[in-house]
Design a protein around this motif. Structure first.
Motif, PDB file in Angstrom:
ATOM      1  N   HIS A   1      53.876 -15.787 -83.400  1.00  0.00           N
ATOM      2  CA  HIS A   1      52.796 -14.976 -82.862  1.00  0.00           C
ATOM      3  C   HIS A   1      51.617 -15.915 -82.649  1.00  0.00           C
ATOM      4  CE1 HIS A   1      54.809 -11.159 -84.179  1.00  0.00           C
ATOM      5  NE2 HIS A   1      55.407 -12.030 -84.973  1.00  0.00           N
TER       6      HIS A   1
ATOM      7  N   HIS B   1      60.480 -17.040 -83.759  1.00  0.00           N
ATOM      8  CA  HIS B   1      59.388 -16.754 -82.828  1.00  0.00           C
ATOM      9  C   HIS B   1      58.071 -17.035 -83.509  1.00  0.00           C
ATOM     10  CE1 HIS B   1      59.818 -12.981 -85.122  1.00  0.00           C
ATOM     11  NE2 HIS B   1      58.513 -12.852 -84.948  1.00  0.00           N
TER      12      HIS B   1
ATOM     13  N   ARG C   1      55.035 -15.582 -78.650  1.00  0.00           N
ATOM     14  CA  ARG C   1      54.524 -14.259 -78.250  1.00  0.00           C
ATOM     15  C   ARG C   1      53.008 -14.260 -78.431  1.00  0.00           C
ATOM     16  NH1 ARG C   1      58.406 -10.873 -81.953  1.00  0.00           N
ATOM     17  NH2 ARG C   1      56.943  -9.210 -81.492  1.00  0.00           N
TER      18      ARG C   1
ATOM     19  N   HIS D   1      57.319 -17.151 -87.373  1.00  0.00           N
ATOM     20  CA  HIS D   1      58.216 -16.274 -88.137  1.00  0.00           C
ATOM     21  C   HIS D   1      59.651 -16.793 -88.086  1.00  0.00           C
ATOM     22  CE1 HIS D   1      55.696 -12.322 -88.314  1.00  0.00           C
ATOM     23  NE2 HIS D   1      55.340 -13.212 -89.216  1.00  0.00           N
TER      24      HIS D   1
HETATM   25 ZN   LIG Z   1      57.169 -11.721 -86.016  1.00  0.00          ZN
END
Ligand SMILES: [Zn+2]
Length: 361
Positions: A173, A171, A208, A218
Motif C-alpha cells: 500500500h 503487495h 496499490r 504486505h
Molecule cells: Zn494489504
C-alpha cells in the motif's frame, strides 16, 4: 555545585522529553492502538524522504466475512467487535473461526478482519494450505473466482465455502504522497529487497496507491518467515528486475499440494509421482511405474542433462513413511545412510512387527 539538584534536573528534563514524545506518537495514532509500533513508524516517516524504504506488515492468516455468512456462523443479527485497528484501514475483530479442509485437520483461532465485505475471503499462507490439504491460488485480494474451498466453523454454525480461499499476492500500500516521491504508479509491479542474514528480494510485488493508505508492504507469514522479517521491519523498493520472466516448470503436473503425512517436512522428495515426473521431464519419456531411485541414478550416469541430475540428487535418499510402509511388510526395512525412516513410520513398523535393520555406513 549541588550534584543532587543537577541529577534531579536531568531526570526531570528526560522525563519531560519522554512525555512529549509519547504525546506526539499518540497524536500520530489517534486510535491509540499499537503505540510502540506507531511510534517506530512515526520516526521512520522521516527516513522515507531520503530513500525508497517502507515498513513491512506481515499478514497472518485471516478471514473477511460477508453478512450472510456472519449470520450463519455467529447467529442472525450478530455484529463484530473491534479488537484493534490495523495500520491501514480496517480492524482486527475479537471473533475468530476454525477452518477445516479435506485432510480433516483444523486451524483454530483464525482472526476475522472487519469491516464486512460483499464476498467471504480467506487469506492463508502456503503452510496453512498444506496443513488443510487445499491448493489456494496466489491472487490479489478480491479475485476469488475459482479459488479454493474450505469449511468455516463458528460458534453458531458452519459454512462450506465453495470458493474464496486465496494466498494474497505480495503487495504494498502506498500513500499518494509516497507514490509521487518514489515515482511509482498504482498497479505497477516492483521488487522489494530485504536485508539481514536471511535477506532476499521479493519479486512481483503489486503496488496499490490510494490517498488514504499508509505506505506498508504486505506479505504472508511464509514470505515473512523466509526473510526473517517482522512487523515494522524496513524494506527497500527496487525496480522490477525480472526483464525476462522465468516460466515455472512443474514436475508435478497435477499441482497437488505436498503432504505432511507423519511429521516429515514438506518438500522432502518422498512423493514417488513427483520423482517420476521429474524423470519424465528429463528423458522426455513417461516413467515406468515403480521405477526406482536406483534407475534414476543410473540414467543420471548416462549424462542426460540437468533435470536428470536434479532427479538423481533427489533420488539419493529413500524416504519411508507410514504411507509406503506396506511395501516393507515382508522384506523388513534396512536403514542405511541413503534411507530416511520417518519417526512415525518407525514406531508403526515396530508396532506391526516389521523388522528394522540399521546398517552401519
Ligand atoms: Zn494489504
Amino acid at each position: 555545585m549541588d550534584t543532587e539538584q543537577l541529577i534531579r534536573d536531568v531526570v526531570k528534563s528526560v522525563m519531560d522529553k519522554l512525555k512529549r514524545d509519547r504525546q506526539a506518537a499518540g497524536a500520530a495514532s489517534p486510535s491509540g492502538s499499537a503505540p510502540v509500533l506507531s511510534a517506530v513508524r512515526g520516526d521512520l516517516s522521516q527516513l522515507k524522504r531520503t530513500d525508497k524504504k517502507i515498513v513491512c506488515g506481515i499478514s497472518v492468516r485471516h478471514i473477511h466475512l460477508c453478512s450472510e455468512h456472519l449470520d450463519i456462523l455467529f447467529g442472525k443479527g450478530y455484529t463484530l467487535n473491534v479488537l484493534r485497528d490495523l495500520y491501514n484501514p480496517g480492524y482486527a475483530c475479537k471473533e475468530a473461526l476454525t477452518l477445516v479442509g479435506p485432510k480433516l485437520n483444523a486451524i483454530q483461532n483464525v482472526r476475522i478482519l472487519g469491516p464486512l465485505r460483499n464476498k467471504t475471503q480467506v487469506e492463508l499462507a502456503k503452510t496453512d494450505c498444506i496443513i488443510l490439504g487445499i491448493d489456494a491460488p496466489v491472487r490479489p485480494s478480491g479475485e476469488t473466482s475459482g479459488s479454493a474451498s474450505v469449511v468455516l466453523i463458528g460458534p453458531k454454525g458452519a459454512v462450506y465455502l465453495n470458493e474464496g480461499v486465496i494466498r494474497a499476492n505480495r503487495h504494498m500500500h502506498l500513500s499518494g504522497e509516497d507514490a509521487d516521491f518514489f515515482g511509482i504508479k498504482d498497479n505497477q509491479v516492483v521488487d522489494v529487497r530485504v536485508g539481514g542474514p536471511k535477506g532476499l528480494t521479493f519479486n512481483n510485488v503489486q503496488v496499490r496507491v490510494a490517498p488514504y493508505f499508509k505506505s506498508e508492504l504486505h506479505v504472508d507469514t511464509d514470505d515473512g518467515n523466509a526473510a526473517d522479517i517482522v512487523n515494522g521491519t524496513m524494506v527497500e523498493i527496487v525496480d522490477a528486475s525480472c526483464v525476462s520472466p522465468i516460466s515455472v516448470t512443474m514436475a508435478d503436473k497435477d499441482h497437488t499440494p505436498p503432504s505432511i503425512p507423519d511429521g516429515s517436512f514438506s518438500g522432502e522428495m518422498a512423493d514417488t509421482n513427483l520423482l517420476g515426473n521429474i524423470c519424465a521431464l528429463s528423458t522426455g519419456q513417461p516413467c515406468r511405474k515403480g521405477q526406482t531411485a536406483a534407475t534414476l541414478q543410473a540414467s543420471a550416469g548416462g549424462g542426460l542433462g540437468a533435470f536428470t541430475m536434479v532427479a538423481a540428487s533427489a533420488a539419493k535418499k529413500i524416504v519411508i513413511t507410514m504411507e509406503n510402509l506396506d511395501n516393507y511388510a515382508q522384506t523388513g526395512i534396512e536403514v542405511s545412510s541413503n534411507v530416511i525412516l520417518s519417526p512415525l513410520a518407525r514406531d508403526e513398523a515396530v508396532a506391526r512387527g516389521i523388522k528394522i535393520t540399521y546398517l552401519s555406513k
